[in-house]
Design a protein around this motif. Structure first.
Motif, PDB file in Angstrom:
ATOM      1  N   SER A 378      53.953  21.309  42.034  1.00  0.00           N
ATOM      2  CA  SER A 378      52.793  21.145  41.355  1.00  0.00           C
ATOM      3  C   SER A 378      51.628  20.612  42.217  1.00  0.00           C
ATOM      4  O   SER A 378      51.352  19.501  42.578  1.00  0.00           O
ATOM      5  N   PRO A 379      51.142  21.712  42.836  1.00  0.00           N
ATOM      6  CA  PRO A 379      50.336  21.502  44.350  1.00  0.00           C
ATOM      7  C   PRO A 379      49.509  20.303  44.088  1.00  0.00           C
ATOM      8  O   PRO A 379      49.369  19.589  45.075  1.00  0.00           O
ATOM      9  N   GLY A 403      56.187  26.794  51.365  1.00  0.00           N
ATOM     10  CA  GLY A 403      54.846  26.560  50.511  1.00  0.00           C
ATOM     11  C   GLY A 403      54.538  27.981  49.841  1.00  0.00           C
ATOM     12  O   GLY A 403      53.646  28.294  49.136  1.00  0.00           O
ATOM     13  N   GLU A 430      51.007  24.998  35.907  1.00  0.00           N
ATOM     14  CA  GLU A 430      50.936  26.064  35.388  1.00  0.00           C
ATOM     15  C   GLU A 430      51.028  27.526  36.070  1.00  0.00           C
ATOM     16  O   GLU A 430      51.442  28.467  35.622  1.00  0.00           O
ATOM     17  N   ALA A 461      44.089  24.238  41.209  1.00  0.00           N
ATOM     18  CA  ALA A 461      43.168  22.912  41.449  1.00  0.00           C
ATOM     19  C   ALA A 461      43.377  22.655  42.881  1.00  0.00           C
ATOM     20  O   ALA A 461      42.174  22.456  43.729  1.00  0.00           O
ATOM     21  N   ILE A 462      44.367  22.933  43.539  1.00  0.00           N
ATOM     22  CA  ILE A 462      44.474  22.767  44.813  1.00  0.00           C
ATOM     23  C   ILE A 462      43.705  23.818  45.848  1.00  0.00           C
ATOM     24  O   ILE A 462      43.274  23.490  46.784  1.00  0.00           O
TER      25      ILE A 462
HETATM   26  C1  LIG Z   1      53.700  32.965  46.967  1.00  0.00           C
HETATM   27  C2  LIG Z   1      52.094  32.315  46.870  1.00  0.00           C
HETATM   28  N1  LIG Z   1      50.987  32.814  46.553  1.00  0.00           N
HETATM   29  C3  LIG Z   1      49.965  32.185  46.680  1.00  0.00           C
HETATM   30  C4  LIG Z   1      50.112  31.079  46.845  1.00  0.00           C
HETATM   31  C5  LIG Z   1      48.602  30.028  46.944  1.00  0.00           C
HETATM   32  N2  LIG Z   1      48.488  28.972  46.195  1.00  0.00           N
HETATM   33  C6  LIG Z   1      48.839  27.707  46.595  1.00  0.00           C
HETATM   34  S1  LIG Z   1      48.588  26.579  45.478  1.00  0.00           S
HETATM   35  C7  LIG Z   1      48.024  27.769  44.340  1.00  0.00           C
HETATM   36  C8  LIG Z   1      47.900  27.288  43.002  1.00  0.00           C
HETATM   37  C9  LIG Z   1      48.787  26.671  42.223  1.00  0.00           C
HETATM   38  O1  LIG Z   1      48.353  26.672  40.908  1.00  0.00           O
HETATM   39  P1  LIG Z   1      49.236  25.510  39.835  1.00  0.00           P
HETATM   40  O2  LIG Z   1      50.451  25.649  40.061  1.00  0.00           O
HETATM   41  O3  LIG Z   1      48.570  25.579  38.690  1.00  0.00           O
HETATM   42  O4  LIG Z   1      48.801  23.905  40.694  1.00  0.00           O
HETATM   43  P2  LIG Z   1      47.371  23.425  40.708  1.00  0.00           P
HETATM   44  O5  LIG Z   1      46.808  23.593  42.076  1.00  0.00           O
HETATM   45  O6  LIG Z   1      46.544  23.403  39.634  1.00  0.00           O
HETATM   46  O7  LIG Z   1      47.999  21.757  40.900  1.00  0.00           O
HETATM   47  C10 LIG Z   1      48.110  29.037  44.861  1.00  0.00           C
HETATM   48  C11 LIG Z   1      47.768  30.084  44.378  1.00  0.00           C
HETATM   49  C12 LIG Z   1      51.423  30.190  47.288  1.00  0.00           C
HETATM   50  N3  LIG Z   1      51.239  29.014  48.017  1.00  0.00           N
HETATM   51  N4  LIG Z   1      52.224  31.044  47.325  1.00  0.00           N
END
Ligand SMILES: Cc1ncc(C[n+]2csc(CCOP(=O)(O)OP(=O)(O)O)c2C)c(N)n1
Length: 532
Positions: A378-379, A403, A430, A461-462
């Motif tokens: 949950s980044p 990552g 999500e 968000a991150i």
């Molecule tokens: C395979 C892969 N593709 C793209 C990313 C880039 N990335 C890092 S965090 C993120 C968003 C994650 O969204 P969510 O799970 O909704 O978390 P939030 O940031 O909203 O907490 C993305 C697309 C990644 N880390 N790994």
């Protein structure tokens, strides 16, 4: 006389590798023919999910784990997850099917024309045996290499007509019965010198990383910290795929920030930084500053020669983390430094609409069973969860050190299969959930009772936080409106619920934690980063 397939399954059996993860195609069916009754095949609906599940299983069981992928396109699908597995130091035997030997040169459909090169940079060894008779030996070599430190994935491409060929009996007998071990303790004079440096330091500190847990050094790290009165920090979260020290212990201070300048700031005042079982350090983003606080020295203990060599500062000892900490413990006296005092978790914000991610994590922490396991992806609320929780048992936390998203949902299933008696909670954003969403089907099909808690903030968000940090304006693709994970989960047959408010969240978590089937709870949370 045994066939290559019979020899291979005898070898897997001998190594306790009777659970195989995979996604099959026509080129893998000959391996799966007459599948033995004492083996279990766990189907992932996409190769990245199969590898992610195998990664979680390998880490939580401690054993090299076999994952079988479809030829070229399947290996391609699995590569992001193989990248994660190498970062996690997860011992995986990754095999993939290949065209029949007679049709490889003419490149019949589905030939992986450069099979070895495809996953090459991500694995410790990539190979296609020159003859069918070499397959059992190559499999054994792969299993040993994956298991030796630093542990990690290996890859074998196996032509589909090899399995029915007669195996060379005498060779196979040797290959199956061999044992190879690689736990090595550091040279005694190095341990002695380190013991003297540690005892002579005025304010030493321990940074505990994932390989403390992986090498079974949990209790030794506690004993060393207590004997030497060491405050203990967890290695920075992005690369800290596992915990190296109980977070509820009075010596535990918190999790180091993941950037150069801030690490030096947090460790200010210490003259010796002992790092156990971590790279130095898994930094990201780039926030420049001094590598070490003024006057501080650093010594790292790692089983990974590359980790030791690439560190930008300090000394390093390459040896098994657990055995070396034991030797160090035996060589240091009881210190008369002041013992550190416990740091309580921060208070989380009161109920709001939507809830703060910190409130969600604090609530989960309150309900969390003693023997529970968190798999986290949950980044934007990684730090909030780490700050709200005080996980204190070994093997209680898994995070994708590479990552690459998709690790969390898939790995949680593998962890739960390896640890059927411990409740597993998979905490997901999500957005992250989508990278391995088909894993929900596997959880249902194999009755794997993971609790999936999805934080829905309708955005990446991150990435918005990174955009600010990188002074990027106007980037598209950072919003995720109307992604309904509860409905998606229902489509996969998972019992799901959208929690409305804190009481409902509490009640549904309590139910899911004791349920014997997979459950998914989606909760709306405030957008933005949550640090505490
Ligand atoms: C395979 C892969 N593709 C793209 C990313 C880039 N990335 C890092 S965090 C993120 C968003 C994650 O969204 P969510 O799970 O909704 O978390 P939030 O940031 O909203 O907490 C993305 C697309 C990644 N880390 N790994």
């Amino acid at each position: 006389m045994a066939t290559v397939r019979e020899a291979a399954f005898d070898l897997f059996r001998e190594h306790g590798m009777t659970t195989i993860f995979g996604n099959p195609g026509s080129t893998e069916l000959p391996m799966l023919a007459d599948f033995p009754g004492d083996f279990r095949y766990v189907l992932g609906l996409q190769e990245a999910v199969a590898v992610g599940m195998a990664d979680g299983y390998a880490q939580a069981s401690g054993h090299t784990t076999h994952v079988n992928l479809h030829t070229a396109p399947g290996v391609g699908n699995g590569m992001g997850a193989i990248f994660n597995a190498q970062a996690n130091k997860s011992p995986l035997l990754v095999t993939a099917g290949q065209q029949v030997r007679a049709q490889m040169t003419l490149q019949a459909n589905l030939t992986n024309r450069d099979a070895i090169r495809m996953p090459h940079p991500l694995v410790k060894w990539s190979y296609e045996p020159p003859r069918a008779e070499d397959v059992p030996h190559a499999l054994a070599r792969g299993i040993h290499l994956a298991s030796l430190p630093p542990r990690g994935p290996v890859f074998l491409s196996l032509p589909m007509d090899d399995w029915t060929v007669e195996a060379p009996a005498e060779e196979v007998e040797h290959v199956i019965s061999r044992r190879v071990s690689g736990r090595a303790v550091a040279a005694p004079d190095l341990v002695e010198a380190l013991a003297q440096r540690l005892s002579a330091a005025s304010s030493p500190v321990l940074v505990a990383g994932p390989d403390v847990d992986a090498s079974g050094a949990w209790d030794t790290a506690i004993a060393l910290a207590e004997r030497q009165r060491l405050p203990v920090w967890a290695s920075p979260a992005p690369g800290g795929g596992r915990l190296g020290f109980p977070e509820g212990h009075p010596n535990f201070r918190g999790t180091l920030p993941p950037a150069i300048g801030p690490v030096a700031q947090v460790l200010e005042g210490h003259d010796l930084i002992l790092v156990a079982g971590s790279s130095v350090f898994p930094y990201y983003p780039h926030i420049p500053g001094p590598l070490l606080p003024e006057g501080a020295q650093l010594v790292a203990i790692t089983a990974d020669p590359d980790e030791a060599a690439r560190a930008p500062m300090g000394d390093a000892i390459v040896a098994d983390v657990g055995l070396t900490l034991e030797a160090l413990l035996a060589a240091v006296p009881e210190s008369d430094r002041e013992p550190p005092e416990a740091v309580p978790p921060p208070e989380y914000p009161p109920e709001s609409d939507p809830l703060s991610p910190s409130t969600v994590h604090g609530t989960l922490a309150e309900l969390f069973p003693e023997d529970g396991i968190v798999v986290l992806e949950s980044p934007s609320s990684t730090m909030a969860l780490r700050n709200q929780f005080r996980l204190s048992r070994p093997g209680s936390y898994y995070f994708g050190a590479g990552g690459g998203l998709g690790f969390g949902l898939a790995a949680a299933i593998g962890v739960q299969i390896a640890q059927p008696d411990r409740p597993v909670v998979c905490v997901l954003g999500e957005g992250s959930a989508q990278y391995a969403i088909t894993g929900l089907w596997t959880a249902v099909a194999y009755e794997v009772p993971v609790t999936f808690l999805v934080l829905r903030n309708e955005e990446y968000a991150i990435l918005k936080w990174f955009a600010d940090a990188e002074q990027v304006e106007g980037a598209p693709g950072l919003d995720l409106p109307a992604l309904d994970c509860a409905a998606i989960a229902a489509g996969y047959g998972v019992s799901s619920h959208r929690a409305e408010g804190l009481d409902d969240l509490r009640t549904s978590l309590e139910g899911a934690l004791t349920s014997s089937r997979p459950e998914l709870i989606e909760v709306a949370v405030e957008p933005g980063m949550a640090l505490f």
